[in-house]
Design a protein around this motif. Structure first.
Motif, PDB file in Angstrom:
ATOM      1  N   ILE A 194     -21.636  -5.300 -13.283  1.00 62.59           N
ATOM      2  CA  ILE A 194     -20.522  -5.811 -12.482  1.00 62.59           C
ATOM      3  C   ILE A 194     -19.303  -4.922 -12.687  1.00 62.59           C
ATOM      4  O   ILE A 194     -19.251  -4.121 -13.615  1.00 62.59           O
ATOM      5  N   PRO A 195     -18.294  -5.020 -11.844  1.00 65.97           N
ATOM      6  CA  PRO A 195     -17.126  -4.146 -11.962  1.00 65.97           C
ATOM      7  C   PRO A 195     -16.451  -4.220 -13.327  1.00 65.97           C
ATOM      8  O   PRO A 195     -15.858  -3.252 -13.779  1.00 65.97           O
ATOM      9  N   THR A 196     -16.499  -5.379 -13.973  1.00 63.61           N
ATOM     10  CA  THR A 196     -15.849  -5.523 -15.277  1.00 63.61           C
ATOM     11  C   THR A 196     -16.827  -5.263 -16.412  1.00 63.61           C
ATOM     12  O   THR A 196     -16.691  -5.798 -17.510  1.00 63.61           O
ATOM     13  N   PHE A 197     -17.833  -4.414 -16.156  1.00 70.27           N
ATOM     14  CA  PHE A 197     -18.905  -4.156 -17.130  1.00 70.27           C
ATOM     15  C   PHE A 197     -18.369  -3.750 -18.500  1.00 70.27           C
ATOM     16  O   PHE A 197     -18.771  -4.286 -19.529  1.00 70.27           O
ATOM     17  N   ARG A 198     -17.442  -2.793 -18.532  1.00 74.72           N
ATOM     18  CA  ARG A 198     -16.991  -2.281 -19.825  1.00 74.72           C
ATOM     19  C   ARG A 198     -16.337  -3.389 -20.654  1.00 74.72           C
ATOM     20  O   ARG A 198     -16.661  -3.580 -21.826  1.00 74.72           O
ATOM     21  N   GLU A 199     -15.419  -4.146 -20.029  1.00 75.97           N
ATOM     22  CA  GLU A 199     -14.722  -5.193 -20.761  1.00 75.97           C
ATOM     23  C   GLU A 199     -15.682  -6.289 -21.210  1.00 75.97           C
ATOM     24  O   GLU A 199     -15.603  -6.791 -22.331  1.00 75.97           O
ATOM     25  N   TRP A 200     -16.620  -6.648 -20.324  1.00 76.28           N
ATOM     26  CA  TRP A 200     -17.586  -7.696 -20.673  1.00 76.28           C
ATOM     27  C   TRP A 200     -18.464  -7.272 -21.843  1.00 76.28           C
ATOM     28  O   TRP A 200     -18.684  -8.034 -22.781  1.00 76.28           O
ATOM     29  N   MET A 201     -18.953  -6.021 -21.795  1.00 73.64           N
ATOM     30  CA  MET A 201     -19.869  -5.566 -22.831  1.00 73.64           C
ATOM     31  C   MET A 201     -19.180  -5.484 -24.195  1.00 73.64           C
ATOM     32  O   MET A 201     -19.730  -5.901 -25.207  1.00 73.64           O
ATOM     33  N   LEU A 202     -17.966  -4.937 -24.207  1.00 73.50           N
ATOM     34  CA  LEU A 202     -17.242  -4.850 -25.470  1.00 73.50           C
ATOM     35  C   LEU A 202     -16.992  -6.239 -26.047  1.00 73.50           C
ATOM     36  O   LEU A 202     -17.157  -6.470 -27.250  1.00 73.50           O
ATOM     37  N   HIS A 203     -16.604  -7.203 -25.199  1.00 76.54           N
ATOM     38  CA  HIS A 203     -16.363  -8.563 -25.657  1.00 76.54           C
ATOM     39  C   HIS A 203     -17.642  -9.176 -26.214  1.00 76.54           C
ATOM     40  O   HIS A 203     -17.634  -9.815 -27.283  1.00 76.54           O
ATOM     41  N   TYR A 230      -9.664   5.838 -27.839  1.00 75.07           N
ATOM     42  CA  TYR A 230     -10.919   6.399 -27.332  1.00 75.07           C
ATOM     43  C   TYR A 230     -11.620   5.416 -26.405  1.00 75.07           C
ATOM     44  O   TYR A 230     -11.787   4.247 -26.739  1.00 75.07           O
ATOM     45  N   ASP A 231     -12.018   5.889 -25.255  1.00 73.05           N
ATOM     46  CA  ASP A 231     -12.762   5.077 -24.285  1.00 73.05           C
ATOM     47  C   ASP A 231     -14.097   5.762 -24.023  1.00 73.05           C
ATOM     48  O   ASP A 231     -14.158   6.794 -23.364  1.00 73.05           O
ATOM     49  N   TRP A 232     -15.177   5.190 -24.536  1.00 74.18           N
ATOM     50  CA  TRP A 232     -16.495   5.816 -24.441  1.00 74.18           C
ATOM     51  C   TRP A 232     -16.965   5.958 -22.995  1.00 74.18           C
ATOM     52  O   TRP A 232     -17.652   6.908 -22.648  1.00 74.18           O
ATOM     53  N   LEU A 233     -16.582   5.018 -22.120  1.00 71.03           N
ATOM     54  CA  LEU A 233     -17.037   5.068 -20.741  1.00 71.03           C
ATOM     55  C   LEU A 233     -16.476   6.291 -20.018  1.00 71.03           C
ATOM     56  O   LEU A 233     -17.147   6.901 -19.178  1.00 71.03           O
ATOM     57  N   ILE A 234     -15.264   6.688 -20.386  1.00 68.19           N
ATOM     58  CA  ILE A 234     -14.648   7.860 -19.759  1.00 68.19           C
ATOM     59  C   ILE A 234     -15.461   9.112 -20.051  1.00 68.19           C
ATOM     60  O   ILE A 234     -15.650   9.968 -19.175  1.00 68.19           O
ATOM     61  N   ASP A 235     -15.965   9.234 -21.278  1.00 71.19           N
ATOM     62  CA  ASP A 235     -16.760  10.411 -21.632  1.00 71.19           C
ATOM     63  C   ASP A 235     -18.052  10.476 -20.828  1.00 71.19           C
ATOM     64  O   ASP A 235     -18.490  11.561 -20.424  1.00 71.19           O
ATOM     65  N   PHE A 236     -18.686   9.329 -20.591  1.00 73.72           N
ATOM     66  CA  PHE A 236     -19.900   9.323 -19.773  1.00 73.72           C
ATOM     67  C   PHE A 236     -19.583   9.812 -18.356  1.00 73.72           C
ATOM     68  O   PHE A 236     -20.326  10.606 -17.782  1.00 73.72           O
ATOM     69  N   VAL A 237     -18.478   9.357 -17.818  1.00 82.86           N
ATOM     70  CA  VAL A 237     -18.092   9.761 -16.466  1.00 82.86           C
ATOM     71  C   VAL A 237     -17.760  11.252 -16.439  1.00 82.86           C
ATOM     72  O   VAL A 237     -18.184  11.984 -15.529  1.00 82.86           O
ATOM     73  N   ARG A 238     -17.010  11.726 -17.417  1.00 86.56           N
ATOM     74  CA  ARG A 238     -16.630  13.142 -17.461  1.00 86.56           C
ATOM     75  C   ARG A 238     -17.868  14.039 -17.554  1.00 86.56           C
ATOM     76  O   ARG A 238     -17.941  15.097 -16.919  1.00 86.56           O
TER      77      ARG A 238
END
Length: 335
Positions: free
Chosen positions: A97-106, A160-168
């Motif tokens: 879902i669009p809020t994947f990163r926030e949901w997963m970290l929580h 550090y935001d791990w999702l940003i590195d995957f996108v980069r």
């Protein structure tokens, strides 16, 4: 120790616990008497390469590598949380879902798996094992070793935001190749090796000379270009996937032998769960199975090539004997 003219190289790809496959394949390579002049590794391939570079002669180094994997199984560095992580990823795969990163970290924090929102696993066990296995002095004077790392991005105020590195990594940011022998400080050297295997979210990033790095496999899991840049003309690549996305035609001037699993190496055919489960299974049974398969596949791939070389050698020897016999007949005095 850097080699003046490295022509024969070894490429060790990344793949987590599947790296045991490389230990088995290298056992057969050592039995053939083949010794690389230079090694390039990504992620677990970088750690395998570091063990190989730390011991001499090469057959002894391969023995130490196989012992290293037995110790990995005993250390049980990842197994306690594997089930919960797989359930997490399974649920994530089904509810992207669009809020994947926030949901997963929580979710991970609620499960007690993530304390600081940066890494699931405690790096202490693998770091300690690496320190007891690899002698920095020997590594600095061993086979030239290049490891692949990915420059992570830390945004001021956000950390550090791990999702940003995957996108980069998916949008063109290149990995870096760093030569281990260029680093003289022991702590920096260990951090470099751990950085190459620091898969975002699983392990924390590492600082190397003031720069932050994570797993090089994000952008370059087959670091053959590092060897080509050093003038390497022949290489053996040991893959940890049945199919690998890389362009063989980019290396038209190189003679390349690929060793890859004949049978499915992931534990499941499920696109995400099978891959992650295979990355995390450091059990003794799984490691033993992978080493055996690596040895058998290396033998399957290399035996026909070695036999061809022997046949060509025998043909050349027969030709040389024929030439010598003909020359002797021509030089004989007439009757």
């Amino acid at each position: 120790m850097k080699t003046a003219n490295p022509t024969f190289g070894l490429v060790l790809t990344g793949g987590g616990a599947k790296g045991a496959y490389q230990a088995g394949a290298l056992k057969y390579i050592a039995e053939l008497g083949l010794v690389p002049h230079i090694i390039a590794g990504t992620s677990i391939g970088a750690l395998n390469g570091a063990v190989l570079s730390s011991y001499r002669p090469f057959p002894e180094a391969v023995q130490h590598l196989n012992q290293f994997w037995e110790e990995l199984a005993d250390a049980k560095i990842l197994r306690p949380n594997t089930g919960t992580i797989l359930r997490t990823l399974s649920y994530t795969a089904q509810t992207f879902i669009p809020t994947f990163r926030e949901w997963m970290l929580h979710f991970l924090i609620e499960q007690g798996l993530l304390q600081d929102s940066t890494a699931i696993f405690d790096p202490a066990p693998i770091e300690q094992l690496l320190r007891t296995t690899i002698n920095p002095h020997n590594l600095k004077n061993g086979i030239e070793l290049w490891v692949t790392v990915f420059p992570s991005l830390k945004i001021p105020g956000l950390g550090y935001d791990w999702l940003i590195d995957f996108v980069r990594a998916r949008t063109g940011t290149d990995a870096h190749w760093l030569c281990v022998q260029d680093f003289r400080d022991d702590e920096t050297l260990y951090n470099l090796l751990l950085a190459s295997a620091a898969l975002p979210l699983a392990f924390p990033s590492r600082e190397v000379n003031g720069k932050s790095y994570v797993d090089g496999g994000l952008a370059d899991n087959v670091p053959l270009r590092a060897l080509v840049a050093r003038g390497c003309t022949h290489a053996i690549i040991i893959h940890l996937q049945n199919g690998v996305t890389w362009n063989r035609h980019d290396f038209a001037e190189q003679t390349i032998i690929e060793i890859r699993p004949e049978q499915l190496i992931n534990k499941s055919e499920m696109p995400i769960i099978g891959l992650i489960d295979s990355w995390l299974d450091f059990s003794f049974e799984r490691i033993t199975e992978l080493k055996k398969r690596g040895y058998e596949d290396a033998k399957r791939c290399l035996t026909p090539i070695i036999q061809s070389f022997k046949t060509i050698k025998e043909q050349r020897q027969s030709h040389d004997r024929l030439v010598q016999s003909t020359q002797q007949l021509l030089n004989d005095s007439p009757l």
